[in-house]
Design a protein around this motif. Structure first.
Motif, PDB file in Angstrom:
ATOM      1  N   LYS A 256      -9.009   6.337   4.666  1.00  0.00           N
ATOM      2  CA  LYS A 256      -9.043   7.777   4.386  1.00  0.00           C
ATOM      3  C   LYS A 256      -7.650   8.344   4.167  1.00  0.00           C
ATOM      4  O   LYS A 256      -7.435   9.210   3.318  1.00  0.00           O
ATOM      5  N   PHE A 257      -6.688   7.860   4.952  1.00  0.00           N
ATOM      6  CA  PHE A 257      -5.338   8.431   4.901  1.00  0.00           C
ATOM      7  C   PHE A 257      -4.324   7.486   4.255  1.00  0.00           C
ATOM      8  O   PHE A 257      -3.134   7.547   4.540  1.00  0.00           O
ATOM      9  N   ALA A 258      -4.808   6.631   3.371  1.00  0.00           N
ATOM     10  CA  ALA A 258      -3.930   5.655   2.712  1.00  0.00           C
ATOM     11  C   ALA A 258      -2.792   6.342   1.958  1.00  0.00           C
ATOM     12  O   ALA A 258      -1.693   5.781   1.826  1.00  0.00           O
ATOM     13  N   HIS A 259      -3.038   7.558   1.475  1.00  0.00           N
ATOM     14  CA  HIS A 259      -2.017   8.278   0.708  1.00  0.00           C
ATOM     15  C   HIS A 259      -0.790   8.648   1.543  1.00  0.00           C
ATOM     16  O   HIS A 259       0.241   9.026   0.998  1.00  0.00           O
ATOM     17  N   LYS A 260      -0.891   8.531   2.866  1.00  0.00           N
ATOM     18  CA  LYS A 260       0.233   8.891   3.731  1.00  0.00           C
ATOM     19  C   LYS A 260       1.231   7.752   3.911  1.00  0.00           C
ATOM     20  O   LYS A 260       2.269   7.936   4.567  1.00  0.00           O
ATOM     21  N   GLY A 261       0.935   6.597   3.379  1.00  0.00           N
ATOM     22  CA  GLY A 261       1.876   5.491   3.434  1.00  0.00           C
ATOM     23  C   GLY A 261       2.204   5.041   4.843  1.00  0.00           C
ATOM     24  O   GLY A 261       1.296   4.801   5.654  1.00  0.00           O
ATOM     25  N   ASP A 262       3.499   4.964   5.162  1.00  0.00           N
ATOM     26  CA  ASP A 262       3.937   4.479   6.468  1.00  0.00           C
ATOM     27  C   ASP A 262       3.513   5.397   7.613  1.00  0.00           C
ATOM     28  O   ASP A 262       3.522   4.980   8.776  1.00  0.00           O
ATOM     29  N   LYS A 263       3.174   6.628   7.310  1.00  0.00           N
ATOM     30  CA  LYS A 263       2.742   7.567   8.353  1.00  0.00           C
ATOM     31  C   LYS A 263       1.280   7.377   8.721  1.00  0.00           C
ATOM     32  O   LYS A 263       0.790   8.018   9.650  1.00  0.00           O
ATOM     33  N   ASN A 264       0.604   6.503   8.022  1.00  0.00           N
ATOM     34  CA  ASN A 264      -0.804   6.208   8.308  1.00  0.00           C
ATOM     35  C   ASN A 264      -0.863   5.134   9.391  1.00  0.00           C
ATOM     36  O   ASN A 264      -0.877   3.941   9.116  1.00  0.00           O
ATOM     37  N   MET A 265      -0.887   5.573  10.630  1.00  0.00           N
ATOM     38  CA  MET A 265      -0.717   4.681  11.773  1.00  0.00           C
ATOM     39  C   MET A 265      -1.999   3.942  12.155  1.00  0.00           C
ATOM     40  O   MET A 265      -3.099   4.472  12.042  1.00  0.00           O
TER      41      MET A 265
END
Length: 308
Positions: A256-265
């Motif tokens: 779901k939050f793949a667009h957040k990159g490295d912030k996708n914990m």
């Protein structure tokens, strides 16, 4: 009812179980911490370990045998919100996870503390004839907002003593939160019997053994991100279906939050998925048997960074 009330905030883990055993078995302890009416309360997260639910059943039996009211709060009773019916319900509904890098208090606040204090307000209203509690509004049963019964009780009897199972070594958890709600300041008095007695986790276990009570495992959710790597391995081996659900939730959130990159914990917050953490732990603890993991599980548990 006229006797003042003392409450045990119960988690069915080793620390709060030791307090309950002392309240039931030790008359001097009971006189000191619950000289009047005693109430034991626990809110269900819906994600406790099977052994914890078994201990809840044992607790219910002990309390019934000794005339101690035990309120085990489940979502059908109306104290949980529609958003937080259970931990799994909330995470599946929002496609999120609870992770080490995230708000560590959200699940505790919404699934344990908020239902408990709603239920306590309703209990005071019913048992002490105070305003508040459950009301009939146009044919719908609803809780009165504002903790009216708690405030009325505090004016009549003083703040409600709330026993909390923090053990020696966890003193920092007993500090008053800076954003404490007003009703907590004015209506509730936190009490820490194990800290008073200087009892640590091992001491709590010994209290239970000395009194002839079984020792439960530490109480935490199956999907607790603050489990250590050995506990993750224990979960993967012992509760494979629950672990698979946890992995599904993590993958669902990462997608779901793949667009957040490295912030996708991930759950652990270090880039490793739960499966990778379990695999690394299997290598790290390759010489450990299942019995070794069970022993580790019985002596470790999350929560030492959380206040009440």
């Amino acid at each position: 009812m006229n006797d003042p009330l003392s409450v045990l905030s119960y988690g069915a883990g080793q620390d709060s179980a030791a307090i309950l055993a002392l309240l039931i078995e030790d008359r001097a302890f009971r006189r000191r911490y619950a000289p009047g009416h005693l109430l034991v309360m626990m809110s269900d997260t819906g994600n406790e370990h099977p052994q914890t639910y078994e201990y809840v059943a044992f607790t219910r039996e002990q309390c019934a045998a000794h005339g101690v009211p035990f309120l085990f709060l489940t979502p059908d009773q109306g104290y949980h919100t529609s958003a937080w019916q259970s931990l799994l319900h909330q995470l599946d509904r929002t496609h999120t996870i609870v992770g080490k890098a995230m708000n560590r208090k959200a699940c505790t606040s919404n699934l344990k503390l908020a239902p408990l204090y709603k239920a306590l307000d309703a209990y005071l209203a019913e048992q002490y004839g105070l305003p508040g509690g459950w009301q009939d509004r146009g044919g719908t049963r609803a809780l009165t907002p504002g903790k009216r019964a708690l405030y009325a009780y505090a004016q009549r009897y003083g703040r409600v003593p709330m026993m909390i199972g923090f053990a020696a070594g966890e003193e920092r958890r007993a500090k008053t939160p800076p954003n404490e709600e007003r009703f907590m300041r004015e209506c509730v008095q936190r009490v820490y019997p194990l800290l008073d007695a200087g009892l640590d986790r091992a001491g709590a276990q010994q209290v239970l053994r000395d009194l002839g009570w079984p020792v439960p495992p530490p109480s935490n959710c199956v999907m607790c991100p603050f489990k250590r790597d050995a506990e993750i391995l224990w979960t993967a081996r012992t509760l494979p279906d629950d672990f698979a659900t946890w992995q599904r939730l993590e993958a669902q959130k990462l997608a779901k939050f793949a667009h957040k990159g490295d912030k996708n914990m991930t759950v652990f917050g270090d880039g490793r998925t739960l499966g990778e953490v379990a695999a690394d732990a299997a290598v790290k603890y390759a010489t450990w048997s299942d019995a070794d993991l069970d022993t580790y599980r019985m002596t470790h548990g999350h929560g030492v960074t959380q206040a009440y």
